[in-house]
Design a protein around this motif. Structure first.
Motif: not given
Length: 830
Positions: A443, A445-446, A449-450, A598
């Motif tokens: 979470s 890491e995502r 990125t966002k 995913d």
């Protein structure tokens, strides 16, 4: 001028109740800040209000009117039972996970029913021995204090993260033990007052009648409700209002008109609605329904705890020094009763294999967490109001019951949190910690990125790159030292898939892509899939998933009706249902494969993801094979179902588009309403599933057999009178070697496989089989199995004689085929 002088009674009551709700709402953040259960703080505030309201202190203005309203508001036991109890019970049962509850049905039964009986007996005999008060009165006290209140316990569980199983057991116990305790309470009260004879037979009958009768009333009421709301599509306010009617009508009808347990009726009705309601009410309305009942429950819990606590000063004023030892007897008697149940009776259920063992740590919490609350006070209040009892008995029961409730709130409630922490039940297991760490890492890491993308869009890329907080937190999941066992990881992945599958079916229904009845069927299958996976892991998941492709009992009943009574309707619906379920299963499996890639692959690793992919691929192949068998027989119907699904999806997108245009003020409300009305008309048309033609019309089937096409009109009419149609399903053995032959078959469509001793042959449309046994009167010489869906024209032995006399050419044709086959069978194998 004091406005209270002019206030009417109704206005005073409304002002008092609403002001009290405002006060208790302000208490909620205080309880959170103090880290104390909300109901405990309510009890303290209620006791304080009771002391002030009953004192000689006088206040003017709104404060004085508020206190006068509270002192004038006399809470009777009837008010508690008929005003507050249905709401509290219905909300609790509406939120419990029914499927998880069934996993622990025996522990719940023990704590909810057996423990009530044991508590009644232990407390009754113990208090009788210490006090010398008559046994029936002491047993009545035991029944009153046997009711548990899970509100404070569950609040503590949720705050500190107690195990879900412990939470389910406590919630289930609280739901059902009130019913058992109330039935025993009224039974003993009637015995003491002389309304009922104190015999074992009468007691057993009254107890059974109350529980079973309440179960029946609640189930019937819920089923009627489900039928009614089916006609209220998109009328969300009406649907939610009817749930209120369901709760109160089930309770009142049970108690007043049938004399059975209203508690059981309300709980049963709510659990039925819990199981089936998600696909019965309008799509998207379930969340609103739960929120409405949560609000009603908050109001009810707040008022009933406060009003019940306000009675405590009255009980404390009457308490005597000798009562302290009796309250202690009650306190330790209730704990002893739970010890007897959990350590004496529960192991027997574990030994015979009907219940999963409960660990000693869980047992310790269940023993100490048996708090009492408003229900105990309400039952004690009912005793204090009963004129048929002596003043001594009424005071005795009321004081001890209220004193015991206060003891549980003062002693057990504040220390339960500490006990759970000491036992380590607030901590995650090793496998759960591994999953948590991986989820956290993925979470973050995502998120990083966002946030980075947003930072670059805002021109803050350099600021983001120099920051190291997110970088430090974004540890890759592979870096964790702890790992899951391969078996546990695969099991976790399969459980995720099974849970998600049920949610997808519900999502399809709410989006208007799936009929309610089909959604119910598929959600039931996904529930069984989840249960089998919990019990047997991958083996259970695979075996349960194969049920979707087997011929169901309902389908076999429809086949029987078609073959014996020539009723085609049930079989047409069964095949159409099978078509639609297989089609949707295929779509959902495709979604699950995406979820595996995913979500599960990053979380549980490549090995688990590949294993899940193989299982899903096998399911997809089996689904496609079952669908192809249907499509070969009914290709036009398959196309119509797929077209219907696409049209439903288009309507869903259309609805989303209209809402977006309206939310952005691109269209007016009048235009939006008109567009929606037009869309709903088309949606209702699509709700009617295309009709399926089984292809069992005799005239049409006869024309598919080449020899029959050569007959004249008289011969054709004879065939119509003597033949009858039949459908065989894939894998069905139509003829078994060695059976007595009483009919023969003409294949109108499809293919069959003939298993001869030395070879296997295939027969197709226009071919005949079963004729040799008919002509020779010998047993069948081969097995004949349907390769797919096969439509057959069946000719019975008695009709064969009549038909061959009418159409001599038919007999010659059949005898010729039989001679050829007998000759071929007689040739030795090479």
């Amino acid at each position: 001028m004091d406005i209270g002088v002019y206030m009417q009674d109704v206005v005073l009551v409304v002002f008092g109740v609403t002001a009290l709700l405002g006060l208790v709402s302000l208490i909620l953040p205080l309880a959170n800040r103090l880290n104390v259960p909300y109901t405990v703080v309510l009890a303290v505030v209620g006791i304080g209000l009771g002391v002030v309201a009953s004192s000689d202190l006088t206040f003017g203005g709104p404060a004085g009117d508020f206190l006068r309203a509270l002192s004038a508001f006399e809470l009777s036991s009837d008010a508690f039972f008929y005003v507050f109890l249905p709401t509290l019970l219905f909300n609790a049962a509406l939120r419990v996970d029914v499927r998880r509850l069934m996993d622990d049905v025996w522990p719940v039964f023990l704590l909810a029913v057996v423990a009530v009986i044991v508590c009644t007996a232990v407390v009754g005999f113990a208090v009788n021995a210490v006090s010398g008060v008559e046994l029936l009165a002491c047993l009545l006290l035991g029944a009153i204090v046997a009711t548990t209140d899970s509100a404070a316990v569950v609040a503590i569980f949720r705050d500190i993260g107690a195990p879900q199983r412990l939470n389910i057991i406590v919630e289930g116990e609280s739901l059902l033990n009130d019913a058992a305790a109330i039935v025993i309470f009224w039974l003993l009260l009637n015995m003491i007052t002389g309304v009922q004879e104190p015999t074992i037979a009468s007691a057993a009958w009254a107890f059974s009648k109350g529980l079973i009768g309440g179960l029946i009333v609640g189930f019937v009421a819920a089923r009627v409700f489900v039928v009614i709301i089916g006609a209220l599509r998109d009328l969300v306010l009406a649907e939610i209002t009817l749930t209120l009617t369901l709760a109160y009508s089930a309770f009142i009808v049970s108690e007043v008109y049938f004399g059975v347990s209203g508690v059981i009726a309300v709980v049963t009705a709510a659990m039925v609605l819990n199981s089936e309601g998600r696909t019965r009410i309008s799509p998207g309305a379930w969340g609103n329904l739960l929120q409405t009942w949560r609000q009603l429950d908050f109001w009810g819990t707040s008022l009933i705890f406060t009003f019940a606590a306000m009675l405590a000063p009255r009980a404390l004023a009457e308490i005597q020094l000798s009562d302290a030892s009796l309250i202690a007897t009650v306190f330790f008697g209730t704990i002893l009763a739970r010890v007897i149940v959990l350590y004496g009776i529960m192991p027997m259920f574990n030994f015979i294999g009907v219940a999963r063992p409960i660990s000693n740590r869980y047992n310790a919490v269940l023993i100490w967490g048996g708090l009492r609350g408003a229900m105990t006070v309400a039952l004690a209040l009912a005793v204090s109001e009963n004129p048929l009892l002596s003043d001594e008995i009424r005071r005795f029961i009321f004081v001890l019951a209220v004193g015991y409730v206060l003891a549980t709130l003062i002693i057990q409630a504040p220390t339960l949190r500490t006990l759970i922490k000491l036992l380590g039940l607030n901590e995650l297991s090793e496998s759960e910690r591994v999953v948590r760490d991986r989820v956290m890492a993925l979470s973050r890491e995502r998120i990083r990125t966002k946030v980075g993308n947003v930072a670059h869009d805002m021109g803050l890329g350099s600021v983001f790159e120099t920051g190291n907080a997110m970088k430090a937190q974004a540890k890759k999941p592979e870096e964790g030292s702890a790992t899951l066992e391969a078996k546990d990881a695969l099991r976790a992945g399969l459980l995720t898939m099974a849970n998600r599958e049920g949610e997808l079916y519900l999502d399809y229904f709410q989006r208007g892509l799936l009929d309610r009845r089909i959604a119910d069927m598929l959600r039931a299958e996904s529930g069984r899939l989840l249960d089998r996976t919990k019990l047997r892991g991958a083996e259970g998941y695979i075996s349960a998933s194969l049920r979707s492709y087997a011929i169901s009992r309902k389908f076999r009943r429809a086949l029987w009706l078609q073959r014996r009574l020539h009723l085609n309707g049930p079989l047409e619906r069964a095949i159409a249902d099978r078509f639609e379920t297989l089609l949707v299963i295929g779509f959902v499996i495709s979604d699950l494969r995406g979820i595996n890639v995913d979500l599960i692959h990053p979380l549980l690793g490549e090995e688990v993801s590949e294993a899940l992919e193989r299982i899903l691929a096998d399911r997809e192949a089996a689904t496609q094979s079952a669908l192809e068998a249907l499509e070969l027989q009914y290709p036009a119907y398959a196309d119509s179902l797929r077209a219907r699904y696409l049209e439903r999806m288009a309507l869903e997108y259309e609805d989303t588009e209209y809402k977006a245009q309206f939310d952005q003020s691109m269209i007016s409300s009048e235009v939006y309403d008109d567009l929606e009305q037009n869309r709903r008309v088309r949606q209702e048309a699509l709700d009617r599933r295309p009709s399926l033609d089984l292809g069992l019309k005799l005239q049409m089937m006869i024309k598919t057999v080449e020899f029959f096409r050569e007959l004249d009109n008289n011969g054709t009419r004879s065939l119509v009178r003597q033949l009858y149609p039949e459908l065989a399903v894939p894998g069905e053995r139509i003829i078994a070697e060695g059976d007595h032959g009483d009919c023969m078959y003409f294949i109108a469509s499809g293919e069959v496989e003939v298993q001869l001793p030395q070879t296997t042959i295939e027969l197709k449309q226009g071919d005949v089989f079963g004729e040799i046994a008919l002509l020779t009167n010998e047993p069948r010489n081969a097995d004949v199995t349907a390769k797919g869906y096969v439509t057959l024209l069946v000719l019975r032995r008695r009709d064969f004689q009549v038909l061959t006399r009418t159409v001599p050419r038919l007999k010659q044709h059949i005898e010729k085929i039989a001679d050829q086959r007998l000759g071929a069978n007689a040739q030795p194998a090479m």
